[in-house]
Design an enzyme around this catalytic site. Structure first.
Site, mmCIF file in Angstrom:
data_model
loop_
_atom_site.group_PDB
_atom_site.id
_atom_site.type_symbol
_atom_site.label_atom_id
_atom_site.label_comp_id
_atom_site.label_asym_id
_atom_site.label_seq_id
_atom_site.Cartn_x
_atom_site.Cartn_y
_atom_site.Cartn_z
ATOM 1 N N PRO A 86 -17.194 26.030 35.860
ATOM 2 C CG PRO A 86 -17.243 23.721 35.526
ATOM 3 C CD PRO A 86 -16.497 24.951 35.128
ATOM 4 N N GLY A 92 -10.902 27.317 39.719
ATOM 5 C CA GLY A 92 -10.477 28.704 39.860
ATOM 6 C C GLY A 92 -11.516 29.721 39.428
ATOM 7 C CB SER A 93 -15.235 29.642 39.177
ATOM 8 O OG SER A 93 -15.546 29.274 40.502
ATOM 9 C CB ALA A 96 -11.748 33.257 36.615
ATOM 10 C CG ASP A 137 -6.831 29.321 42.169
ATOM 11 O OD1 ASP A 137 -5.844 28.569 41.997
ATOM 12 O OD2 ASP A 137 -7.938 28.904 42.521
#
Lengths: 285, 285
Positions: A86, A92-93, A96, A137
């Site tokens: 989400p 940490g989207s 990523a 992150d």
């Protein structure tokens, strides 16, 4: 070429880590997959839209491509994003997607970047977009696993966690609010950070689920003390406590996700995750 | 002869004060009135019942009479209690009844006790009943006003407070729970107590209502961190926050009262109190 990288949850120590205290952070089995193909143009497709290089709609991907130019000049590339993580929920989207993009570019254009190169470039991308980066992150998205920061000491974590998403938040806004509170009450807030630091050490060496839940509850209270909880979060956690769960914010707070430990059952509407020891990697296409 | 003594609210620092940290405590305009009359027998009437010397039903009054014997042997006395202070809610009703009883006995039997004698005897009564006493409640019930403990430094407090009673609790149980938590996590809990100590100093010199509310909220979070809040209290406070109020536990927690600052309005069902500078005194009969 398709590469993927994991999201993360901060188990303990968010915010205090900004002031040099320890935090315990784990990659989880929610991944962002990025497919890249050589092309004459730039085309980025994601749930946010279809664009060219676009530093507003797709800032992390666009800056990742720009930074990749320092390694290899490319004429264009098609990028497709598919993510389980989400957005803007403290999972940490952003890191990523940056890490997965760089990993995929590296494979597609055969630039032989090491994990360390990928991590450093993704950290630079975070700085490009956010103006600052703790590096946590992108580190976790690159290497996977669970870690104590700032030492980068590996921790083994076996239990599963439930996650409940209470809506998007702005990390920058929360970090700035804590900074303001600290400048108003330096001694109070620094003692709270010290308490969080000890709590992270305690949690990292703790295998007892009851104790871990106690530490989750204490850390949540200390996050509330520094002003990053909300009445909505407090009410949700109180409701969970009545049902026999303990939960805390993971990430910046002010919204975002809360998490707790999975024992015999999970709260309604929650998502179960576990620590992922897979960092950035190439996927079979 | 009728004497009265005030109840109190702990504005900041409960629990931490047990470990030598500072607390800010104020007498409030809720009073316990005790009428005593020389008699051949002992008769105690209160909302708890009519008894003779009875160390179970009326422990504070019975021990106060027993301690008074050290000053003057008496054959008997009739005692009538009438109190505004809710029982077992953290508002110091026990100390107020002990102090008012001793003050009334002193006047009725002309023993010329000083305030200090009355305070010391009431503290002894607390020890007789509870096994221990910080002395804070009998001190405030004897002298009135607002004080920082353990220094016993006077503080001037002008604002009014709203009080909401969430039901009775056991102080002894909560104090023991905190002691257990501290023995499990000494560094974490001691840092939280240090934070509370700084918070008390900040609050004592603060005249800004917004800031005081912020400190109320931080102290509530730190009380939650040491395990003395409950889901019911958390939910009630979250609801108050949505309505624009801040509130915290006053006293041991686990139930009892919460309080906040009166600005332009008060929450439904709350009681307004202010600091009372009247300590133990003789009332016109």
């Amino acid at each position: 070429m398709i590469a993927s990288a994991p999201g993360k949850i901060i188990l303990f120590g968010e915010h205090a880590v900004v002031y040099g205290k320890r935090a315990l952070v784990a990659a989880v089995n929610l991944r962002c997959r990025v497919e890249v193909k050589k092309s004459q143009n730039y085309l980025i497709s994601s749930p946010l839209g279809k664009t060219g290089l676009d530093f507003k709609v797709h800032p992390y991907i666009s800056f990742a491509i720009r930074r990749f130019h320092e390694v290899k000049k490319i004429e264009g590339v098609e990028v497709k994003v598919d993510s389980d993580i989400p957005i803007a929920s403290g999972l940490g989207s952003s890191a990523a997607v940056a890490v997965a993009t760089i990993k995929a570019l590296d494979a597609e254009f055969e630039t032989s970047l090491s994990d360390r190169d990928i991590f450093e470039m993704a950290k630079q991308v975070e700085i490009d977009v956010q103006g600052t980066s703790s590096g946590i992150d992108p580190f976790v998205a690159t290497y996977g696993g669970a870690w104590i920061f700032p030492e980068r000491k590996k921790v083994d974590i076996k239990q599963k966690f439930f996650l409940i998403n209470l809506g998007q938040k702005s990390t920058a806004k929360m970090v700035s609010a804590v900074c303001q509170l600290r400048s108003k009450y330096p001694e109070i807030i620094d003692k709270i950070f010290d308490a969080i630091d000890f709590l992270v050490c305690e949690a990292a060496r703790c295998n007892d689920l009851e104790k871990l839940e106690e530490l989750i509850s204490i850390n949540q209270s200390l996050l509330r003390a520094i002003g990053v909880s909300t009445p909505e979060i407090d009410e949700k956690i109180a409701k969970l406590e009545r049902e026999g769960f303990k939960a805390k914010i993971t990430g910046a707070g002010g919204g975002g996700c809360i998490y707790g430990i999975v024992k015999d059952r999970i709260p309604e509407g929650s998502l179960v995750v576990e620590v992922s020891y897979d960092g950035a990697k190439i996927e079979d296409s």
